[in-house]
Design a protein around this motif. Structure first.
Motif, PDB file in Angstrom:
ATOM      1  N   ALA A 273       0.820  -1.221   0.000  1.00  0.00           N
ATOM      2  CA  ALA A 273       0.000   0.000   0.000  1.00  0.00           C
ATOM      3  C   ALA A 273       0.852   1.269   0.000  1.00  0.00           C
ATOM      4  O   ALA A 273       0.344   2.363   0.190  1.00  0.00           O
ATOM      5  N   ALA A 274       2.155   1.086  -0.222  1.00  0.00           N
ATOM      6  CA  ALA A 274       3.038   2.255  -0.081  1.00  0.00           C
ATOM      7  C   ALA A 274       3.037   3.157  -1.304  1.00  0.00           C
ATOM      8  O   ALA A 274       3.310   4.341  -1.204  1.00  0.00           O
ATOM      9  N   ARG A 275       2.714   2.593  -2.452  1.00  0.00           N
ATOM     10  CA  ARG A 275       2.867   3.361  -3.687  1.00  0.00           C
ATOM     11  C   ARG A 275       1.540   3.767  -4.295  1.00  0.00           C
ATOM     12  O   ARG A 275       0.668   2.927  -4.521  1.00  0.00           O
ATOM     13  N   GLY A 276       1.437   5.037  -4.553  1.00  0.00           N
ATOM     14  CA  GLY A 276       0.374   5.552  -5.423  1.00  0.00           C
ATOM     15  C   GLY A 276      -1.039   5.557  -4.883  1.00  0.00           C
ATOM     16  O   GLY A 276      -1.899   6.221  -5.450  1.00  0.00           O
ATOM     17  N   LEU A 277      -1.310   4.809  -3.806  1.00  0.00           N
ATOM     18  CA  LEU A 277      -2.702   4.709  -3.372  1.00  0.00           C
ATOM     19  C   LEU A 277      -3.205   6.042  -2.827  1.00  0.00           C
ATOM     20  O   LEU A 277      -2.529   6.700  -2.041  1.00  0.00           O
ATOM     21  N   ASP A 278      -4.382   6.405  -3.263  1.00  0.00           N
ATOM     22  CA  ASP A 278      -4.968   7.678  -2.863  1.00  0.00           C
ATOM     23  C   ASP A 278      -6.134   7.383  -1.924  1.00  0.00           C
ATOM     24  O   ASP A 278      -7.289   7.361  -2.334  1.00  0.00           O
ATOM     25  N   LEU A 279      -5.802   7.109  -0.668  1.00  0.00           N
ATOM     26  CA  LEU A 279      -6.821   6.779   0.319  1.00  0.00           C
ATOM     27  C   LEU A 279      -7.212   8.067   1.038  1.00  0.00           C
ATOM     28  O   LEU A 279      -6.363   8.686   1.683  1.00  0.00           O
ATOM     29  N   PRO A 280      -8.452   8.483   0.897  1.00  0.00           N
ATOM     30  CA  PRO A 280      -8.814   9.800   1.407  1.00  0.00           C
ATOM     31  C   PRO A 280      -8.734   9.921   2.929  1.00  0.00           C
ATOM     32  O   PRO A 280      -8.938   8.945   3.653  1.00  0.00           O
TER      33      PRO A 280
END
Ligand SMILES: Nc1ncnc2c1ncn2[C@@H]1O[C@H](COP(=O)(O)OP(=O)(O)OP(=O)(O)O)[C@@H](O)[C@H]1O
Length: 850
Positions: free
Chosen positions: A526-533
């Protein structure tokens, strides 16, 4: 560990409850010098809390009950009644179940306290910890990046529907700095390397030009046209240099744009972004291919036609090898998002296969590499695969933010990373033993007693994520009780790691994206690129593998100009990592902590575990509570074989991952600097498990083996140079007949191979040619390893290898064709028989080099 050990006084009966007396420091652990062991001399002060009750219940399983108890709190008082109600049951069950703590009668007698009670051997959390050095946050010139600009998307002359979609669906009006710089360049058909900080809108920076480009195609792009219908497309781009280029392609020619991303979740997220953008352009079809999904349905979708293909490298390679319908004859865009990660070990080979497949079409295409951390490897890739690339980087003070550079990435740029300006970075130096309890306390402090907190906790291995998830869910979440039947806990734990089934991964990703408060325990997946609001805190429970990974991990918060905080857990011996971060201009660490119990945690332990809002907890109280919490974890872990095994394998996987730090960081993160007993404690184990040494030896042996093979490789390289053996690009096509199964299959692959090894590798040693490795060196190694009788039993292999030699260095050299015909090959049954057979076949094998 042994000298570090204290005896917790654990009794089976109900504890005596003296009058409330403050905790006296003189009453803490006393050292019994006459014996080899120390005894905890904690005396109970009051009735147990509900937490204590839980401990007691857990303690019942080991038919023991602790006398170590924290002071009373409101929540404790509330639960006293319950505790009393449970007293009867507790005593009953304690009487029924014999102690699970196995001690010899003699030892048990020795370990009896004055009350004739058995002791559980456990180590003190606060003894024998290493000294905590001062952390001086180095002053560095932070790379600043302005996120937003005043320019709007209307200025770019995009399709009005596209602008409307951006405003209405994505709530986006003004451009970010990276979008302002990158979009016009990409629309003008340039190859580009884009670097800007995490959460600055890089996805839209490449997605908008692709959509604009495809919607302009005349006649319209059709993905799901009728079978075998030829589509004629004329691209009329406002900016594109190839104005009015007429391209004829078949539906089966495949995608027009390929977006490669390193993880499945990111693929899903980018796909969803394209779906939103393409809403007004329904004739353009996006599609996603990723591991864990059904290949059959993916093949069907590929057959139907996908215009914008978002994929993970591994799955695309799989389709390149095995799906006949996949074609790349119309690819105009290749986007590598998180390009530096894609270039990392493991993906490098896949990327070569992808690039070879795309290059084989001979078409011109636009290549875009994006990442928040640009490394030297990336510039190497850029120089190979890109045509006059333009570097886009956003940083304050640089008037010329777009650089046209022949070397693609300036060195200074690759060395310094930018982190979001509103990100508050914290570091705590916590001794290993205290790690678990500190993390738990921090989570409790944030999520239980504060509103709307969303945390991501990065952990180094899948097993450790799974273990901590189970442990925290079992211990920290309050079970519904008689007094509070509804579980009002605000603690929602989620976990995400690579060992989970894809459907669970997707579900968790969506759930955590949508939740308002929660704790996601995850690996670097989950370290790269994920856009978790709305993520408020990033906790790095295990340090990252590199400064770049640090930047990406903390980049999951403080996105697009929002506030966010990060907390990095380091052990005292790892304090130098702060300097490493500073070398990459990552600093502004706010709280370097030097006390044995970090102050950021003191409050949280106190407030979190047993809430005492009305008064501040003294350090002594905090210590007691930390010990109680740790004991509770240990009780849970040691309650049954299954949980004990989980803890052990989590510890082992942690150690394994700890041994994989790159050599540049080995002086900080070296397995030898770990105290096994203390590390075990951070997994709720009372002692380092037996056999850990041997497993570690294996790890060390492996790394020794790696070093050996590296040396071997180096000498091979030298030899190669001396003999001036050229790297050859070869198109290998193999027809393999596996007579054991009676099935026939044809495998085609295009890989660079060297002639001298392919004859050895494919023909005589390896019966399964679809796995010919990229480099002949590893090829040889792998072949030798794949000779196990199980692998090869009864496997007959008959094949033909055609090697087209095309020297890379000297293009003037004539192309030659080597042909190797392997008559028959049989391996298996046993090594000795195999060797005989091999000798025979060596003689028999017909090798012709034309
Ligand atoms: N111009 C804009 N205005 C407002 N919000 C935007 C704009 N562009 C993108 N966003 C939003 O910003 C968030 C982050 O964008 P995105 O994921 O593309 O960042 P990123 O730079 O790719 O981050 P990372 O480096 O972590 O992958 C997304 O929610 C996106 O919708």
């Amino acid at each position: 560990m042994a000298e570090d050990t204290v005896m917790l006084n654990i009794c089976t009966g109900s504890p005596k409850i003296p009058n409330q007396t403050p905790f006296l420091s003189s009453k803490k652990w006393t050292h019994n010098k006459s014996g080899s062991k120390r005894k905890a001399d904690f005396q109970p002060h009051e009735r147990s809390s509900f937490k204590q009750r839980k401990i007691n219940q857990a303690g019942q399983q080991s038919s023991s009950q602790q006398t170590l108890q924290p002071p009373k709190s409101p929540s404790q008082r509330r639960n006293n009644k319950d505790a009393e109600e449970n007293q009867h049951t507790r005593e009953k069950s304690a009487a029924k179940s014999p102690s699970k703590v196995k001690t010899s009668p003699k030892k048990a007698a020795e370990e009896q306290g004055g009350h004739g009670r058995p002791f559980i051997k456990t180590s003190s959390l606060f003894r024998n910890n290493p000294e905590i050095p001062d952390v001086v946050s180095p002053t560095v010139k932070q790379v600043k990046e302005e996120v937003f600009t005043k320019n709007t998307f209307e200025e770019l002359k995009l399709h009005p529907y596209l602008v409307a979609t951006l405003q209405q669906r994505l709530n986006v009006t003004s451009m970010t700095s990276v979008q302002k710089l990158a979009i016009p360049l990409l629309l003008a058909g340039k190859d580009a390397i884009v670097r800007s900080q995490t959460g600055s809108g890089k996805t839209l920076a490449y997605a908008i030009p692709i959509v604009q480009f495809l919607q302009e195609a005349q006649p319209r792009v059709k993905a799901s046209a009728l079978r075998n219908v030829h589509i004629i497309c004329t691209f009329q781009c406002n900016y594109f240099t190839l104005v009015n280029a007429t391209i004829i392609f078949q539906r089966t020619d495949g995608p027009l744009a390929i977006v490669v991303v390193p993880t499945r979740e990111l693929a899903l997220q980018s796909f969803q972004m394209f779906q939103k953008l393409l809403q007004p352009f329904i004739w353009i079809v996006p599609g996603v291919l990723m591991g864990g999904e059904k290949k059959k349905s993916e093949k069907a979708r590929l057959r139907k036609g996908i215009n914008i293909l978002i994929t993970t490298p591994g799955r695309l390679v799989d389709h390149i090898k095995n799906t006949l319908t996949i074609a790349f004859s119309s690819v105009r865009w290749l986007i590598l998002d998180e390009a530096d990660r894609i270039l990392d070990l493991g993906f490098e080979k896949d990327l070569t296969v992808i690039l070879n497949a795309l290059n084989a079409t001979g078409l011109d295409r636009q290549n875009v590499l994006l990442s928040a951390t640009i490394t030297e490897g990336l510039s190497r890739l850029a120089s190979i695969s890109m045509k006059d690339p333009v570097t886009v980087h956003v940083s304050e003070g640089s008037e010329k933010m777009v650089e046209a550079s022949p070397q693609a990435v300036p060195r200074a740029l690759s060395d310094s990373y930018a982190v979001p300006e509103k990100l508050q970075q914290h570091v705590v130096l916590v001794p290993s033993k205290l790690h678990l309890v500190c993390l738990a306390a921090f989570i409790l402090g944030k999520c239980k007693f504060q509103q709307q907190q969303k945390l991501i906790v990065f952990i180094s291995s899948c097993e450790a994520v799974e273990f901590l998830f189970t442990l925290f869910t079992a211990v920290l979440i309050e079970k519904p009780s008689a007094t509070s039947p509804k579980n009002s806990s605000t603690l929602n734990f989620y976990r995400l790691h690579g060992n989970m089934k894809q459907e669970n991964r997707t579900e968790v990703f969506q759930e955590f994206s949508n939740c308002k408060t929660g704790i996601l325990l995850c690996t670097d997946v989950a370290a790269r690129g994920l856009d978790l609001p709305s993520v408020t805190w990033i906790i790095q429970y295990n340090p990252p593998i590199s400064p770049a990974e640090y930047v990406h991990r903390v980049g999951r918060t403080a996105r697009i100009g929002a506030q966010g905080s990060s907390l990095l857990f380091l052990t005292p011996s790892e304090a130098a990592f702060v300097d490493v971060l500073a070398n990459h201009n990552v600093s502004r660490v706010l709280r370097g902590c030097c006390s044995p119990v970090p102050d950021i945690v003191i409050k949280d332990v106190a407030d979190g575990f047993v809430s005492i809002p009305e008064r501040a907890a003294s350090e002594q109280e905090v210590r007691v509570r930390a010990t109680v919490l740790q004991t509770e974890f240990e009780n849970y872990v040691h309650a049954n074989k299954e949980s004990l095994q989980k803890a052990k394998s989590a510890l082992q996987s942690f150690l394994r991952s700890y041994s994989t730090y790159p050599s540049a960081l080995k002086h900080i993160f070296h397995i030898r600097s770990l105290h096994m007993g203390h590390a075990a404690k951070s997994f709720g184990l009372r002692d380092a498990p037996q056999g850990l040494g041997s497993s570690l030896n294996t790890t060390r042996e492996k790394s020794k083996g790696k070093a050996k093979s590296a040396m071997k490789a180096a000498s091979l390289a030298a030899l190669e140079e001396a003999l001036s053996v050229h790297m050859l690009l070869a198109a290998v096509s193999l027809s393999v007949q596996q007579s054991s199964s009676g099935s026939k299959r044809t495998i085609e692959s295009r890989r660079p191979v060297r002639r001298d090894f392919i004859t050895v590798g494919c023909g005589l040693r390896r019966p399964c040619p679809d796995k010919i490795p990229l480099m002949s060196r590893s090829c040889r190694y792998k072949h030798t390893r794949s000779l196990s009788p199980v692998n090869n039993k009864g496997l007959w292999c008959k094949g033909e290898v055609t090697v087209l030699q095309r020297p890379l260095k000297k293009p003037t050299m004539k192309e030659r064709v080597s042909k190797l015909v392997i008559s028959e090959f049989h391996s298996g049954i046993g090594q000795s028989k195999y060797k005989k057979k091999k000798k025979m076949h060596n003689a028999e094998a017909e090798m012709t080099v034309e």
